[in-house]
Write a protein that holds these residues in place. Structure first.
Motif, PDB file in Angstrom:
ATOM      1  N   TYR A 193       0.806   6.337  15.150  1.00  0.00           N
ATOM      2  CA  TYR A 193      -0.260   5.499  14.590  1.00  0.00           C
ATOM      3  C   TYR A 193      -0.617   5.880  13.161  1.00  0.00           C
ATOM      4  O   TYR A 193      -0.634   5.026  12.269  1.00  0.00           O
ATOM      5  CB  TYR A 193      -1.510   5.548  15.468  1.00  0.00           C
ATOM      6  N   ARG A 194      -0.925   7.147  12.914  1.00  0.00           N
ATOM      7  CA  ARG A 194      -1.419   7.519  11.586  1.00  0.00           C
ATOM      8  C   ARG A 194      -0.401   7.271  10.484  1.00  0.00           C
ATOM      9  O   ARG A 194      -0.728   6.619   9.476  1.00  0.00           O
ATOM     10  CB  ARG A 194      -1.882   8.992  11.565  1.00  0.00           C
ATOM     11  N   PRO A 195       0.863   7.762  10.610  1.00  0.00           N
ATOM     12  CA  PRO A 195       1.823   7.488   9.521  1.00  0.00           C
ATOM     13  C   PRO A 195       2.065   5.994   9.314  1.00  0.00           C
ATOM     14  O   PRO A 195       2.144   5.528   8.169  1.00  0.00           O
ATOM     15  CB  PRO A 195       3.093   8.203   9.990  1.00  0.00           C
ATOM     16  N   GLN A 196       2.187   5.233  10.398  1.00  0.00           N
ATOM     17  CA  GLN A 196       2.450   3.812  10.263  1.00  0.00           C
ATOM     18  C   GLN A 196       1.255   3.080   9.654  1.00  0.00           C
ATOM     19  O   GLN A 196       1.413   2.217   8.779  1.00  0.00           O
ATOM     20  CB  GLN A 196       2.822   3.225  11.626  1.00  0.00           C
ATOM     21  N   ALA A 197       0.055   3.442  10.076  1.00  0.00           N
ATOM     22  CA  ALA A 197      -1.148   2.801   9.543  1.00  0.00           C
ATOM     23  C   ALA A 197      -1.328   3.117   8.063  1.00  0.00           C
ATOM     24  O   ALA A 197      -1.736   2.245   7.278  1.00  0.00           O
ATOM     25  CB  ALA A 197      -2.378   3.249  10.341  1.00  0.00           C
ATOM     26  N   GLU A 198      -1.039   4.353   7.657  1.00  0.00           N
ATOM     27  CA  GLU A 198      -1.167   4.712   6.242  1.00  0.00           C
ATOM     28  C   GLU A 198      -0.244   3.859   5.383  1.00  0.00           C
ATOM     29  O   GLU A 198      -0.638   3.370   4.312  1.00  0.00           O
ATOM     30  CB  GLU A 198      -0.846   6.198   6.048  1.00  0.00           C
ATOM     31  N   VAL A 199       0.989   3.671   5.824  1.00  0.00           N
ATOM     32  CA  VAL A 199       1.937   2.864   5.058  1.00  0.00           C
ATOM     33  C   VAL A 199       1.501   1.398   5.010  1.00  0.00           C
ATOM     34  O   VAL A 199       1.470   0.769   3.946  1.00  0.00           O
ATOM     35  CB  VAL A 199       3.357   2.987   5.660  1.00  0.00           C
ATOM     36  N   MET A 200       1.165   0.834   6.164  1.00  0.00           N
ATOM     37  CA  MET A 200       0.790  -0.571   6.213  1.00  0.00           C
ATOM     38  C   MET A 200      -0.492  -0.839   5.422  1.00  0.00           C
ATOM     39  O   MET A 200      -0.611  -1.870   4.737  1.00  0.00           O
ATOM     40  CB  MET A 200       0.631  -1.022   7.658  1.00  0.00           C
ATOM     41  N   ASN A 201      -1.448   0.085   5.452  1.00  0.00           N
ATOM     42  CA  ASN A 201      -2.689  -0.109   4.698  1.00  0.00           C
ATOM     43  C   ASN A 201      -2.461   0.070   3.199  1.00  0.00           C
ATOM     44  O   ASN A 201      -3.095  -0.633   2.391  1.00  0.00           O
ATOM     45  CB  ASN A 201      -3.777   0.847   5.193  1.00  0.00           C
ATOM     46  N   ARG A 202      -1.567   0.984   2.819  1.00  0.00           N
ATOM     47  CA  ARG A 202      -1.265   1.154   1.397  1.00  0.00           C
ATOM     48  C   ARG A 202      -0.627  -0.113   0.833  1.00  0.00           C
ATOM     49  O   ARG A 202      -1.017  -0.604  -0.233  1.00  0.00           O
ATOM     50  CB  ARG A 202      -0.336   2.352   1.203  1.00  0.00           C
ATOM     51  N   ILE A 203       0.356  -0.652   1.555  1.00  0.00           N
ATOM     52  CA  ILE A 203       0.988  -1.897   1.114  1.00  0.00           C
ATOM     53  C   ILE A 203       0.005  -3.060   1.219  1.00  0.00           C
ATOM     54  O   ILE A 203      -0.039  -3.945   0.352  1.00  0.00           O
ATOM     55  CB  ILE A 203       2.253  -2.173   1.948  1.00  0.00           C
ATOM     56  N   GLY A 204      -0.816  -3.023   2.267  1.00  0.00           N
ATOM     57  CA  GLY A 204      -1.788  -4.084   2.461  1.00  0.00           C
ATOM     58  C   GLY A 204      -2.801  -4.189   1.339  1.00  0.00           C
ATOM     59  O   GLY A 204      -3.219  -5.298   0.978  1.00  0.00           O
ATOM     60  N   ARG A 205      -3.198  -3.052   0.775  1.00  0.00           N
ATOM     61  CA  ARG A 205      -4.136  -3.099  -0.352  1.00  0.00           C
ATOM     62  C   ARG A 205      -3.521  -3.807  -1.549  1.00  0.00           C
ATOM     63  O   ARG A 205      -4.226  -4.475  -2.320  1.00  0.00           O
ATOM     64  CB  ARG A 205      -4.565  -1.671  -0.719  1.00  0.00           C
ATOM     65  N   GLU A 206      -2.220  -3.668  -1.723  1.00  0.00           N
ATOM     66  CA  GLU A 206      -1.546  -4.342  -2.823  1.00  0.00           C
ATOM     67  C   GLU A 206      -1.440  -5.846  -2.591  1.00  0.00           C
ATOM     68  O   GLU A 206      -1.441  -6.639  -3.534  1.00  0.00           O
ATOM     69  CB  GLU A 206      -0.134  -3.765  -3.009  1.00  0.00           C
ATOM     70  N   ARG A 207      -1.349  -6.238  -1.328  1.00  0.00           N
ATOM     71  CA  ARG A 207      -1.050  -7.633  -1.000  1.00  0.00           C
ATOM     72  C   ARG A 207      -2.230  -8.398  -0.416  1.00  0.00           C
ATOM     73  O   ARG A 207      -2.097  -9.581  -0.082  1.00  0.00           O
ATOM     74  CB  ARG A 207       0.126  -7.681  -0.022  1.00  0.00           C
ATOM     75  N   GLY A 208      -3.349  -7.720  -0.283  1.00  0.00           N
ATOM     76  CA  GLY A 208      -4.526  -8.411   0.207  1.00  0.00           C
ATOM     77  C   GLY A 208      -4.597  -8.566   1.710  1.00  0.00           C
ATOM     78  O   GLY A 208      -5.321  -9.433   2.219  1.00  0.00           O
TER      79      GLY A 208
END
Length: 348
Positions: free
Chosen positions: A246-261
């Motif tokens: 959960y934590r590694p996957q969520a960190e990646v998805m949220n980092r990319i998500g901040r860029e893409r809204g």
């Protein structure tokens, strides 16, 4: 069904305690590919990115290193961002990999999910036009030793040879898509195998893309039964897989998500996504195996690639998950899908 792995060779975007740098990650990557080969997995794919959070900007170099440490596993890009690369060099590099590996190389070509490579290599964002033209050239190079070709975005080639030629008679070229119907139809028209990446939502909703692909192939004169398809997804295999992943996957998805809204993910959303109808393949070997089998019933896919080494996932846990994938998950999936194929075969 072929079973395999893919990754982008994630690194820590910022230095600090516990950070994973490019040197460590690439050394770990070779060990992961070697183990995947040893436990009997069929394919390993390495993506291409040009960002601080990934070490794989030159996938074919790492795959060539892995070729010398492996014997059977197929080695593919996942993906080659063809729109911002030169098809001649792409073919030469993968032909060289094919020769080194004794015929185990593939190209998975895509338009790319990030745009960093376009300004880096001096291209305007003619996103689809660049891809279509460069794919046309790449296929011409694959199919002919000497090439005469012209387009609107690149200088023409007049009866020039492209060397070396690969070990295989025809270097496999897949089209990788993220959910665009037009891209699925293009792969079908060209008679090329199709890889579909699903990282969110309900996978069953993506099944019509394979219908579009197969219908386009049929209309273009190809037998859809002869064309391979792949699902490329996120997941992890362990007794405590959800807590590990959960934590590694969520960190990646949220980092990319901040860029893409995108909206931030949460543990509740994560747990829902790893349920029977979600896009994450996270669980113990039996759970993951049965979810792969269930999705195969929907898609009829010929290949399944799992991305487990996401973010700062510890290398030891990734290695254990690869072992479980090859020794526990794969036998179940192969046995059950073989039964399904046998049951569907016409009676003589």
């Amino acid at each position: 069904m072929e079973l395999g792995l893919h990754t982008f060779a994630d690194v820590s975007p910022e230095p600090g305690p516990g950070a994973i740098g490019a040197h460590e990650r690439l050394r770990n990557l070779i060990e992961e590919i070697e183990l995947a080969d040893q436990v009997g997995l069929d394919v390993f794919g390495l993506g291409e990115h040009h960002r601080p959070d990934y070490a794989a900007s030159a996938p074919v170099v790492a795959l060539a290193a892995a070729a010398e440490r492996t014997k059977r596993i197929r080695l593919t890009s996942a993906v080659t961002v063809l729109s911002s690369d030169d098809p001649v060099r792409v073919f030469q590099q993968f032909a060289t990999l094919d020769l080194l590996s004794g015929g185990r190389a593939e190209i998975m070509a895509g338009r790319g999910s990030f745009i960093e490579s376009f300004p880096l290599f001096g291209y305007n964002l003619d996103y689809d036009e660049l891809f279509a033209e460069k794919l046309d050239l790449l296929l011409a190079i694959r199919d002919h030793v000497k090439v005469t070709w012209s387009g609107s975005l690149r200088a023409p080639i007049n009866d020039r040879g492209v060397y070396p030629r690969p070990f295989q008679d025809k270097l496999p070229i897949w089209i990788a898509i993220g959910g665009t119907p037009q891209s699925a139809a293009r792969a079908g028209v060209l008679g090329l195998p199709l890889a579909l990446a699903i990282i969110g939502g309900e996978p069953a909703r993506f099944a019509p893309l394979f219908d579009i692909y197969r219908d386009a192939a049929r209309r273009a004169g190809s037998d859809p039964a002869s064309l391979a398809t792949s699902l490329n997804v996120h997941g992890f295999i362990a007794d405590q897989a959800a807590d590990d992943f959960y934590r590694p996957q969520a960190e990646v998805m949220n980092r990319i998500g901040r860029e893409r809204g995108w909206r931030p993910t949460s543990r509740a959303h994560f747990d829902q996504s790893r349920g029977p109808n979600g896009a994450l393949f996270v669980g113990n070997p039996e759970q993951v195996a049965h979810k792969i089998i269930a999705q195969h019933r929907i898609f009829g896919n010929d290949r399944f690639l799992l991305q487990m080494a996401i973010g700062t996932m510890p290398h030891a846990k990734v290695m254990k998950a690869i072992e479980l994938y090859g020794t526990k998950v794969a036998p179940i999936v192969r046995r059950e899908t073989a039964k399904a194929v046998a049951a569907a075969a016409p009676v003589a």
